[in-house]
Design a protein around this motif. Structure first.
Motif, PDB file in Angstrom:
ATOM      1  N   GLU A  53      13.616 -18.059  -6.847  1.00  0.00           N
ATOM      2  CA  GLU A  53      14.385 -16.848  -6.527  1.00  0.00           C
ATOM      3  C   GLU A  53      15.782 -16.894  -7.152  1.00  0.00           C
ATOM      4  O   GLU A  53      16.270 -15.883  -7.650  1.00  0.00           O
ATOM      5  N   GLU A  54      16.419 -18.050  -7.104  1.00  0.00           N
ATOM      6  CA  GLU A  54      17.752 -18.185  -7.712  1.00  0.00           C
ATOM      7  C   GLU A  54      17.664 -18.025  -9.230  1.00  0.00           C
ATOM      8  O   GLU A  54      18.532 -17.410  -9.849  1.00  0.00           O
ATOM      9  N   TRP A  55      16.616 -18.608  -9.831  1.00  0.00           N
ATOM     10  CA  TRP A  55      16.381 -18.472 -11.273  1.00  0.00           C
ATOM     11  C   TRP A  55      16.188 -16.994 -11.623  1.00  0.00           C
ATOM     12  O   TRP A  55      16.784 -16.481 -12.562  1.00  0.00           O
ATOM     13  N   ARG A  56      15.360 -16.309 -10.836  1.00  0.00           N
ATOM     14  CA  ARG A  56      15.105 -14.881 -11.059  1.00  0.00           C
ATOM     15  C   ARG A  56      16.399 -14.081 -10.908  1.00  0.00           C
ATOM     16  O   ARG A  56      16.695 -13.210 -11.726  1.00  0.00           O
ATOM     17  N   ASN A  57      17.156 -14.358  -9.858  1.00  0.00           N
ATOM     18  CA  ASN A  57      18.412 -13.623  -9.645  1.00  0.00           C
ATOM     19  C   ASN A  57      19.354 -13.778 -10.832  1.00  0.00           C
ATOM     20  O   ASN A  57      19.959 -12.800 -11.279  1.00  0.00           O
ATOM     21  N   TYR A  58      19.489 -15.000 -11.331  1.00  0.00           N
ATOM     22  CA  TYR A  58      20.387 -15.245 -12.461  1.00  0.00           C
ATOM     23  C   TYR A  58      19.943 -14.445 -13.689  1.00  0.00           C
ATOM     24  O   TYR A  58      20.739 -13.729 -14.292  1.00  0.00           O
ATOM     25  N   TYR A  59      18.687 -14.569 -14.067  1.00  0.00           N
ATOM     26  CA  TYR A  59      18.211 -13.889 -15.271  1.00  0.00           C
ATOM     27  C   TYR A  59      18.188 -12.377 -15.095  1.00  0.00           C
ATOM     28  O   TYR A  59      18.450 -11.632 -16.042  1.00  0.00           O
ATOM     29  N   THR A  60      17.922 -11.896 -13.882  1.00  0.00           N
ATOM     30  CA  THR A  60      17.969 -10.461 -13.633  1.00  0.00           C
ATOM     31  C   THR A  60      19.399  -9.951 -13.814  1.00  0.00           C
ATOM     32  O   THR A  60      19.615  -8.902 -14.433  1.00  0.00           O
ATOM     33  N   MET A  61      20.379 -10.704 -13.300  1.00  0.00           N
ATOM     34  CA  MET A  61      21.788 -10.312 -13.485  1.00  0.00           C
ATOM     35  C   MET A  61      22.184 -10.334 -14.959  1.00  0.00           C
ATOM     36  O   MET A  61      23.075  -9.603 -15.376  1.00  0.00           O
ATOM     37  N   GLU A 113       9.228 -10.077 -15.824  1.00  0.00           N
ATOM     38  CA  GLU A 113       8.855 -11.041 -14.783  1.00  0.00           C
ATOM     39  C   GLU A 113       8.085 -12.213 -15.394  1.00  0.00           C
ATOM     40  O   GLU A 113       8.241 -13.354 -14.969  1.00  0.00           O
ATOM     41  N   GLU A 114       7.277 -11.931 -16.404  1.00  0.00           N
ATOM     42  CA  GLU A 114       6.519 -12.993 -17.081  1.00  0.00           C
ATOM     43  C   GLU A 114       7.467 -13.994 -17.739  1.00  0.00           C
ATOM     44  O   GLU A 114       7.261 -15.203 -17.648  1.00  0.00           O
ATOM     45  N   PHE A 115       8.507 -13.500 -18.389  1.00  0.00           N
ATOM     46  CA  PHE A 115       9.507 -14.387 -19.002  1.00  0.00           C
ATOM     47  C   PHE A 115      10.149 -15.260 -17.929  1.00  0.00           C
ATOM     48  O   PHE A 115      10.265 -16.474 -18.090  1.00  0.00           O
ATOM     49  N   ILE A 116      10.550 -14.658 -16.830  1.00  0.00           N
ATOM     50  CA  ILE A 116      11.212 -15.396 -15.754  1.00  0.00           C
ATOM     51  C   ILE A 116      10.281 -16.465 -15.181  1.00  0.00           C
ATOM     52  O   ILE A 116      10.681 -17.617 -15.013  1.00  0.00           O
ATOM     53  N   ARG A 117       9.041 -16.104 -14.915  1.00  0.00           N
ATOM     54  CA  ARG A 117       8.070 -17.059 -14.361  1.00  0.00           C
ATOM     55  C   ARG A 117       7.762 -18.198 -15.329  1.00  0.00           C
ATOM     56  O   ARG A 117       7.733 -19.365 -14.941  1.00  0.00           O
ATOM     57  N   SER A 118       7.519 -17.860 -16.585  1.00  0.00           N
ATOM     58  CA  SER A 118       7.131 -18.896 -17.559  1.00  0.00           C
ATOM     59  C   SER A 118       8.283 -19.852 -17.851  1.00  0.00           C
ATOM     60  O   SER A 118       8.071 -21.058 -18.002  1.00  0.00           O
ATOM     61  N   PHE A 167      14.488 -20.743 -24.803  1.00  0.00           N
ATOM     62  CA  PHE A 167      14.514 -19.664 -23.823  1.00  0.00           C
ATOM     63  C   PHE A 167      15.745 -19.745 -22.931  1.00  0.00           C
ATOM     64  O   PHE A 167      16.146 -18.754 -22.329  1.00  0.00           O
ATOM     65  N   LEU A 168      16.370 -20.932 -22.848  1.00  0.00           N
ATOM     66  CA  LEU A 168      17.581 -21.047 -22.029  1.00  0.00           C
ATOM     67  C   LEU A 168      18.669 -20.109 -22.511  1.00  0.00           C
ATOM     68  O   LEU A 168      19.532 -19.698 -21.737  1.00  0.00           O
ATOM     69  N   TYR A 169      18.652 -19.794 -23.783  1.00  0.00           N
ATOM     70  CA  TYR A 169      19.685 -18.936 -24.366  1.00  0.00           C
ATOM     71  C   TYR A 169      19.111 -17.622 -24.837  1.00  0.00           C
ATOM     72  O   TYR A 169      19.662 -16.975 -25.724  1.00  0.00           O
ATOM     73  N   THR A 170      18.005 -17.203 -24.263  1.00  0.00           N
ATOM     74  CA  THR A 170      17.356 -15.954 -24.662  1.00  0.00           C
ATOM     75  C   THR A 170      17.365 -14.997 -23.489  1.00  0.00           C
ATOM     76  O   THR A 170      17.147 -15.392 -22.361  1.00  0.00           O
ATOM     77  N   LEU A 171      17.609 -13.765 -23.780  1.00  0.00           N
ATOM     78  CA  LEU A 171      17.607 -12.753 -22.720  1.00  0.00           C
ATOM     79  C   LEU A 171      16.514 -11.729 -22.946  1.00  0.00           C
ATOM     80  O   LEU A 171      16.640 -10.585 -22.565  1.00  0.00           O
ATOM     81  N   ASP A 172      15.438 -12.125 -23.577  1.00  0.00           N
ATOM     82  CA  ASP A 172      14.324 -11.202 -23.846  1.00  0.00           C
ATOM     83  C   ASP A 172      13.384 -11.129 -22.660  1.00  0.00           C
ATOM     84  O   ASP A 172      13.172 -12.041 -21.958  1.00  0.00           O
TER      85      ASP A 172
END
Length: 180
Positions: free
Chosen positions: A119-127, A133-138, A175-180
């Protein structure tokens, strides 16, 4: 893809991630954005440690480019060239990577348990503007190497070290530096 092209692609991804203004020029002010986020989160000591590490990194980038220390911005091509040099320096892995790990964990770790949950990972990338969602999960699954449902400091630091030191496409944490 040959090694030089891979390295260029990798550092270009980092440049684009850090270039918040999307002007094609990375500025010292942008480099200080993460320390500012830590200050806002009340992590004053960590903010100063990260600011010092990022200042050293900025100075090393300028030195690699033979530019004056008061230079306020660096273009993408120069950044990629200098980052390729700087990332091979011993202090980079010894000092900058552990400091950056601490900062990212502190920024993402909302419940302050020392780890990053999904959830914290998702919140960060969503912000950050990520909608997939697939990018966030993978990406979370790749970071959580022991599959315990959280990303520890050790897992995060390992990913940053691999990304920043192993210039092989098979060890890619870009992916750490990707916002796709």
């Amino acid at each position: 893809m040959d090694l030089d092209m891979y390295i260029q692609k990798k550092w270009t991804a980092l440049f684009k991630f850090a270039n918040f203004s999307q002007t094609g020029k990375f500025t010292f002010a942008e480099a200080m954005e993460y320390p500012v986020q830590l200050l806002r989160a009340g992590k004053v000591e960590h903010a100063f440690v990260l600011a010092r590490a990022y200042k050293k990194h900025w100075d090393s980038i300028l030195e690699a480019l033979d530019k004056p220390k008061d230079e306020a911005s660096v273009g993408q091509d120069d950044w990629v060239k200098a980052q390729t040099i700087v990332s091979k320096q011993d202090w980079y892995l010894r000092e900058l990577i552990p400091t950056a790990t601490m900062a990212f964990i502190d920024i993402m770790d909302i419940d302050k348990d020392g780890t990053v949950s999904f959830e914290e990972w998702r919140n960060y990338y969503t912000m950050q503007g990520v909608k997939s969602e697939e990018f966030i999960r993978s990406t979370f699954a790749k970071m959580d190497s022991n599959n315990d449902g959280v990303i520890s400091r050790k897992e995060f630091e390992h990913a940053l070290k691999v990304y920043n030191s192993r210039h092989e496409p098979g060890n890619d944490y870009s992916f750490l530096y990707t916002l796709d």
